[in-house]
Design a protein around this motif. Sequence first.
Motif, PDB file in Angstrom:
ATOM      1  N   LEU A  16       0.820  -1.205   0.000  1.00 64.12           N
ATOM      2  CA  LEU A  16       0.000   0.000   0.000  1.00 64.12           C
ATOM      3  C   LEU A  16       0.856   1.259   0.000  1.00 64.12           C
ATOM      4  O   LEU A  16       0.538   2.232  -0.698  1.00 64.12           O
ATOM      5  N   VAL A  17       1.935   1.251   0.750  1.00 65.81           N
ATOM      6  CA  VAL A  17       2.827   2.413   0.776  1.00 65.81           C
ATOM      7  C   VAL A  17       3.456   2.636  -0.599  1.00 65.81           C
ATOM      8  O   VAL A  17       3.509   3.757  -1.107  1.00 65.81           O
ATOM      9  N   VAL A  18       3.901   1.551  -1.227  1.00 66.38           N
ATOM     10  CA  VAL A  18       4.513   1.664  -2.557  1.00 66.38           C
ATOM     11  C   VAL A  18       3.497   2.155  -3.571  1.00 66.38           C
ATOM     12  O   VAL A  18       3.783   3.045  -4.385  1.00 66.38           O
ATOM     13  N   LEU A  19       2.284   1.605  -3.538  1.00 67.40           N
ATOM     14  CA  LEU A  19       1.244   2.051  -4.463  1.00 67.40           C
ATOM     15  C   LEU A  19       0.867   3.510  -4.210  1.00 67.40           C
ATOM     16  O   LEU A  19       0.625   4.267  -5.150  1.00 67.40           O
ATOM     17  N   GLY A  20       0.816   3.911  -2.962  1.00 61.56           N
ATOM     18  CA  GLY A  20       0.519   5.303  -2.634  1.00 61.56           C
ATOM     19  C   GLY A  20       1.598   6.244  -3.154  1.00 61.56           C
ATOM     20  O   GLY A  20       1.295   7.313  -3.693  1.00 61.56           O
ATOM     21  N   ALA A  21       2.854   5.859  -2.987  1.00 57.53           N
ATOM     22  CA  ALA A  21       3.950   6.690  -3.500  1.00 57.53           C
ATOM     23  C   ALA A  21       3.889   6.778  -5.018  1.00 57.53           C
ATOM     24  O   ALA A  21       4.108   7.850  -5.602  1.00 57.53           O
ATOM     25  N   PHE A  22       3.585   5.666  -5.667  1.00 60.62           N
ATOM     26  CA  PHE A  22       3.467   5.658  -7.125  1.00 60.62           C
ATOM     27  C   PHE A  22       2.327   6.571  -7.573  1.00 60.62           C
ATOM     28  O   PHE A  22       2.482   7.368  -8.496  1.00 60.62           O
ATOM     29  N   LEU A  23       1.189   6.471  -6.909  1.00 60.11           N
ATOM     30  CA  LEU A  23       0.050   7.310  -7.251  1.00 60.11           C
ATOM     31  C   LEU A  23       0.374   8.785  -7.026  1.00 60.11           C
ATOM     32  O   LEU A  23       0.033   9.629  -7.864  1.00 60.11           O
ATOM     33  N   ALA A  24       1.048   9.092  -5.936  1.00 63.86           N
ATOM     34  CA  ALA A  24       1.425  10.481  -5.663  1.00 63.86           C
ATOM     35  C   ALA A  24       2.370  11.012  -6.741  1.00 63.86           C
ATOM     36  O   ALA A  24       2.233  12.158  -7.183  1.00 63.86           O
TER      37      ALA A  24
END
Length: 75
Positions: A16-24
């Motif tokens: 989730l953290v990696v996906l959030g960083a990617f989305l940001a």
Amino acid sequence: MRVWIFAWLMASFVTLVVLGAFLASMVSAAVQLGRSAQRFQRDVGEITADISRGAARAGDRAARDRERAQALGQG
């Protein structure tokens, strides 16, 4: 059994953290692209207006030159 649950939860959190960083980063890139497009449109619009004014002046000059040439030719 508890170790697997803990490992699964940790893996889910990291994902989730990696996906959030990617989305940001994608949102940030989209915002930068939008600003660049606006700046490009504004700059090109100014250049286009200058070219249009220059073409209008050239057209006016050509019309005056034609009128003078006709007047001299008929005079």
